[in-house]
Enzyme design. Structure first.
Site, PDB file in Angstrom:
ATOM      1  N   LYS A   1       0.577  -1.464   0.033  1.00  0.00           N
ATOM      2  CA  LYS A   1      -0.147  -0.298   0.073  1.00  0.00           C
ATOM      3  C   LYS A   1       0.762   0.986  -0.028  1.00  0.00           C
ATOM      4  O   LYS A   1       1.100   1.791  -0.592  1.00  0.00           O
ATOM      5  CB  LYS A   1      -0.733  -0.215   1.257  1.00  0.00           C
ATOM      6  CG  LYS A   1      -1.795  -0.777   1.162  1.00  0.00           C
ATOM      7  CD  LYS A   1      -2.809  -0.911   2.779  1.00  0.00           C
ATOM      8  CE  LYS A   1      -1.725  -1.159   4.366  1.00  0.00           C
ATOM      9  NZ  LYS A   1      -1.208  -2.167   3.858  1.00  0.00           N
TER      10      LYS A   1
ATOM     11  N   ARG B   1      -9.657   1.294   8.205  1.00  0.00           N
ATOM     12  CA  ARG B   1      -9.133   0.000   8.179  1.00  0.00           C
ATOM     13  C   ARG B   1     -10.417  -0.829   8.741  1.00  0.00           C
ATOM     14  O   ARG B   1     -10.184  -2.004   9.461  1.00  0.00           O
ATOM     15  CB  ARG B   1      -8.334   0.461   9.632  1.00  0.00           C
ATOM     16  CG  ARG B   1      -7.671  -0.953   9.919  1.00  0.00           C
ATOM     17  CD  ARG B   1      -6.260  -0.830   8.932  1.00  0.00           C
ATOM     18  NE  ARG B   1      -5.102  -1.281   9.118  1.00  0.00           N
ATOM     19  CZ  ARG B   1      -3.771  -0.938   9.238  1.00  0.00           C
ATOM     20  NH1 ARG B   1      -3.650   0.381   8.299  1.00  0.00           N
ATOM     21  NH2 ARG B   1      -2.738  -1.420   9.371  1.00  0.00           N
TER      22      ARG B   1
ATOM     23  N   ARG C   1      12.129  -4.584   4.695  1.00  0.00           N
ATOM     24  CA  ARG C   1      11.474  -3.647   4.534  1.00  0.00           C
ATOM     25  C   ARG C   1      12.577  -2.332   5.388  1.00  0.00           C
ATOM     26  O   ARG C   1      12.895  -2.606   6.471  1.00  0.00           O
ATOM     27  CB  ARG C   1      10.513  -3.389   5.312  1.00  0.00           C
ATOM     28  CG  ARG C   1       9.649  -1.320   5.111  1.00  0.00           C
ATOM     29  CD  ARG C   1       8.596  -0.927   5.337  1.00  0.00           C
ATOM     30  NE  ARG C   1       7.717  -1.912   6.856  1.00  0.00           N
ATOM     31  CZ  ARG C   1       5.946  -2.066   6.838  1.00  0.00           C
ATOM     32  NH1 ARG C   1       5.703  -2.143   5.638  1.00  0.00           N
ATOM     33  NH2 ARG C   1       5.961  -3.190   7.690  1.00  0.00           N
TER      34      ARG C   1
ATOM     35  N   ARG D   1      11.032  -0.835  11.458  1.00  0.00           N
ATOM     36  CA  ARG D   1       9.462  -0.810  12.246  1.00  0.00           C
ATOM     37  C   ARG D   1      10.314  -1.240  13.327  1.00  0.00           C
ATOM     38  O   ARG D   1      10.224  -3.253  12.901  1.00  0.00           O
ATOM     39  CB  ARG D   1       8.545  -0.512  11.033  1.00  0.00           C
ATOM     40  CG  ARG D   1       8.216   0.929  10.893  1.00  0.00           C
ATOM     41  CD  ARG D   1       7.296   0.504  10.079  1.00  0.00           C
ATOM     42  NE  ARG D   1       5.769   0.066  10.235  1.00  0.00           N
ATOM     43  CZ  ARG D   1       4.791  -0.459   9.621  1.00  0.00           C
ATOM     44  NH1 ARG D   1       4.782   0.365   8.086  1.00  0.00           N
ATOM     45  NH2 ARG D   1       3.609  -1.436   9.634  1.00  0.00           N
TER      46      ARG D   1
ATOM     47  N   ARG E   1      -0.799  -8.758  13.353  1.00  0.00           N
ATOM     48  CA  ARG E   1      -0.959  -7.551  12.061  1.00  0.00           C
ATOM     49  C   ARG E   1      -2.165  -8.211  11.369  1.00  0.00           C
ATOM     50  O   ARG E   1      -3.343  -7.873  10.519  1.00  0.00           O
ATOM     51  CB  ARG E   1      -0.004  -6.800  11.559  1.00  0.00           C
ATOM     52  CG  ARG E   1       0.186  -5.997  12.831  1.00  0.00           C
ATOM     53  CD  ARG E   1       1.232  -5.876  12.726  1.00  0.00           C
ATOM     54  NE  ARG E   1       1.950  -5.386  10.224  1.00  0.00           N
ATOM     55  CZ  ARG E   1       2.552  -4.387  10.832  1.00  0.00           C
ATOM     56  NH1 ARG E   1       4.083  -4.707  11.314  1.00  0.00           N
ATOM     57  NH2 ARG E   1       3.159  -3.646   9.449  1.00  0.00           N
TER      58      ARG E   1
HETATM   59  P1  AP5 Z   1       4.991  -1.664   1.617  1.00  0.00           P
HETATM   60  O1  AP5 Z   1       4.620  -0.777   0.988  1.00  0.00           O
HETATM   61  O2  AP5 Z   1       5.009  -1.289   2.546  1.00  0.00           O
HETATM   62  O3  AP5 Z   1       3.377  -2.527   2.347  1.00  0.00           O
HETATM   63  P2  AP5 Z   1       2.484  -2.251   3.075  1.00  0.00           P
HETATM   64  O4  AP5 Z   1       1.453  -2.524   2.514  1.00  0.00           O
HETATM   65  O5  AP5 Z   1       2.260  -0.413   3.221  1.00  0.00           O
HETATM   66  O6  AP5 Z   1       2.578  -2.344   5.086  1.00  0.00           O
HETATM   67  P3  AP5 Z   1       2.665  -1.653   5.740  1.00  0.00           P
HETATM   68  O7  AP5 Z   1       3.415  -2.647   7.110  1.00  0.00           O
HETATM   69  O8  AP5 Z   1       2.324  -0.806   5.908  1.00  0.00           O
HETATM   70  O9  AP5 Z   1       1.465  -2.318   6.178  1.00  0.00           O
HETATM   71  P4  AP5 Z   1      -0.110  -1.886   7.699  1.00  0.00           P
HETATM   72  O10 AP5 Z   1      -0.858  -1.496   7.237  1.00  0.00           O
HETATM   73  O11 AP5 Z   1       0.743  -3.387   8.087  1.00  0.00           O
HETATM   74  O12 AP5 Z   1       1.417  -1.344   8.594  1.00  0.00           O
HETATM   75  P5  AP5 Z   1       0.399   0.587   8.997  1.00  0.00           P
HETATM   76  O13 AP5 Z   1       1.116   1.412   8.378  1.00  0.00           O
HETATM   77  O14 AP5 Z   1      -0.870   1.113   8.049  1.00  0.00           O
HETATM   78  O15 AP5 Z   1       5.349  -2.586   1.598  1.00  0.00           O
HETATM   79  C1  AP5 Z   1       6.331  -3.675   2.510  1.00  0.00           C
HETATM   80  C2  AP5 Z   1       7.258  -3.906   1.823  1.00  0.00           C
HETATM   81  O16 AP5 Z   1       7.615  -4.795   0.599  1.00  0.00           O
HETATM   82  C3  AP5 Z   1       8.600  -2.934   1.455  1.00  0.00           C
HETATM   83  O17 AP5 Z   1      10.279  -2.813   1.714  1.00  0.00           O
HETATM   84  C4  AP5 Z   1       8.565  -3.270   0.366  1.00  0.00           C
HETATM   85  O18 AP5 Z   1       9.551  -2.483  -0.155  1.00  0.00           O
HETATM   86  C5  AP5 Z   1       8.698  -4.028  -0.386  1.00  0.00           C
HETATM   87  N1  AP5 Z   1       7.459  -4.445  -0.965  1.00  0.00           N
HETATM   88  C6  AP5 Z   1       6.620  -3.594  -1.517  1.00  0.00           C
HETATM   89  N2  AP5 Z   1       6.002  -3.797  -2.626  1.00  0.00           N
HETATM   90  C7  AP5 Z   1       6.482  -4.951  -3.406  1.00  0.00           C
HETATM   91  C8  AP5 Z   1       6.476  -5.903  -4.761  1.00  0.00           C
HETATM   92  N3  AP5 Z   1       5.283  -4.977  -5.780  1.00  0.00           N
HETATM   93  N4  AP5 Z   1       7.367  -6.751  -5.090  1.00  0.00           N
HETATM   94  C9  AP5 Z   1       8.557  -6.806  -3.568  1.00  0.00           C
HETATM   95  N5  AP5 Z   1       8.453  -5.905  -2.794  1.00  0.00           N
HETATM   96  C10 AP5 Z   1       7.577  -5.462  -2.075  1.00  0.00           C
HETATM   97  O19 AP5 Z   1       0.182   0.873  10.626  1.00  0.00           O
HETATM   98  C11 AP5 Z   1       0.332   0.068  11.158  1.00  0.00           C
HETATM   99  C12 AP5 Z   1      -0.157  -0.312  12.635  1.00  0.00           C
HETATM  100  O20 AP5 Z   1      -0.667   1.024  12.633  1.00  0.00           O
HETATM  101  C13 AP5 Z   1      -1.336  -1.347  13.069  1.00  0.00           C
HETATM  102  O21 AP5 Z   1      -1.016  -2.782  12.837  1.00  0.00           O
HETATM  103  C14 AP5 Z   1      -2.585  -0.710  13.749  1.00  0.00           C
HETATM  104  O22 AP5 Z   1      -1.721  -1.095  14.874  1.00  0.00           O
HETATM  105  C15 AP5 Z   1      -2.075   0.780  13.721  1.00  0.00           C
HETATM  106  N6  AP5 Z   1      -3.136   1.552  12.641  1.00  0.00           N
HETATM  107  C16 AP5 Z   1      -3.026   1.712  10.998  1.00  0.00           C
HETATM  108  N7  AP5 Z   1      -3.595   2.500  10.684  1.00  0.00           N
HETATM  109  C17 AP5 Z   1      -4.877   2.483  11.271  1.00  0.00           C
HETATM  110  C18 AP5 Z   1      -6.167   2.432  11.171  1.00  0.00           C
HETATM  111  N8  AP5 Z   1      -7.181   3.597  10.838  1.00  0.00           N
HETATM  112  N9  AP5 Z   1      -7.225   2.232  12.298  1.00  0.00           N
HETATM  113  C19 AP5 Z   1      -6.542   1.698  13.709  1.00  0.00           C
HETATM  114  N10 AP5 Z   1      -5.329   1.500  13.895  1.00  0.00           N
HETATM  115  C20 AP5 Z   1      -4.244   1.730  12.645  1.00  0.00           C
END
Ligand code: AP5
Length: 222
Positions: free
Chosen positions: A13, A88, A127, A160, A171
């Site tokens: 994402k 979410r 990552r 992270r 997660r």
């Molecule tokens: P990346 O692009 O970072 O993936 P992502 O989907 O953004 O992953 P996240 O781990 O950030 O998602 P998440 O939803 O768990 O975390 P968030 O910060 O929102 O890619 C991942 C890796 O793969 C990178 O190294 C990239 O280079 C690589 N990659 C990407 N595309 C690729 C491809 N095509 N091929 C190969 N490699 C690739 O949330 C974190 C925490 O915050 C949650 O657990 C929760 O506690 C809280 N939180 C966040 N939002 C909310 C909400 N709305 N409500 C409640 N709690 C929330």
């Protein structure tokens, strides 16, 4: 363009949101980034959120909605945005729809990046993120030219805290229980496009652009 990117942890994402933000000149609004910034600042909201984030649980809606509302008030979000990680759950989606409706706006499209659970752990364990500019790398799939250093700004790359394997598995569980129902929600509203998240980032980007094509054209015309 007002786009939501959905998908499990590590689905790409953030990677896709950064690419589309550069392409379209509209901001990426990532709830995870906003929460991590609040934790770093040590604000009361950040302190409350961090205990949920460390365990891989969702942060309570009222905290997330407060941060999102603040972010929406910034000028750069007026002409469109890419939401990454928000909404979410269904109640966040309803709060978003109500907020947009009050402003006479609506979402153009919701894209769900689909990735099997086994691939998620591979992606997340490799990552690395820049401390300074938030650019994202993967030690195998998208390595920086020099290990530990950002190609774009020379900043330090870090892993992270919630990317430890046990937390990632939690997660993934939370995603299936709380976020996956959003696919049906947006499917019923005929806003959803499911996109295969496997393959190189540029290949995934092409699929996302194809999925939002019509909505992007309509949005550019309006
Ligand atoms: P990346 O692009 O970072 O993936 P992502 O989907 O953004 O992953 P996240 O781990 O950030 O998602 P998440 O939803 O768990 O975390 P968030 O910060 O929102 O890619 C991942 C890796 O793969 C990178 O190294 C990239 O280079 C690589 N990659 C990407 N595309 C690729 C491809 N095509 N091929 C190969 N490699 C690739 O949330 C974190 C925490 O915050 C949650 O657990 C929760 O506690 C809280 N939180 C966040 N939002 C909310 C909400 N709305 N409500 C409640 N709690 C929330």
């Amino acid at each position: 363009m007002r786009l939501v990117l959905l998908g499990p942890p590590g689905a790409g994402k953030g990677t896709q949101a950064q690419a589309l933000s550069a392409l379209w000149g509209i901001p990426q609004i990532a709830s995870g980034d906003l929460l991590r910034a609040a934790v770093r600042e040590g604000s009361e909201l950040g302190r409350e959120a961090s205990s949920y984030m460390e365990r891989g649980q969702l942060v309570p809606d009222e905290l997330v909605l407060k941060l999102i509302a603040e972010r929406f008030r910034k000028k750069d979000a007026r002409d469109g945005f890419i939401l990454d990680g928000f909404p979410r759950n269904v109640s966040q989606a309803e709060a978003l729809a109500a907020r947009l409706e009050r402003a006479g706006l609506k979402l153009d499209k919701v894209v769900a990046l689909m990735l099997p659970d086994e691939e998620i752990v591979n992606r997340i364990s490799g990552r690395r993120t820049c401390k300074k500019c938030a650019a994202m790398y993967h030690v195998v799939f998208e390595p920086p030219a020099k290990a530990g250093v950002c190609d774009k700004c020379g900043g330090e790359l870090y892993q992270r805290e919630d990317d430890a394997e046990g937390t990632v598995r939690e997660r993934i569980k939370v995603y299936h229980a709380m976020t996956q129902p959003l696919l049906d929600h947006y499917g019923r509203l005929e806003m959803l496009a499911k996109v295969d998240g496997m393959g190189r980032p540029d290949e995934v980007e092409k699929r996302v652009l194809a999925a939002v094509g019509e909505a992007a054209e309509q949005s550019a015309r309006s």
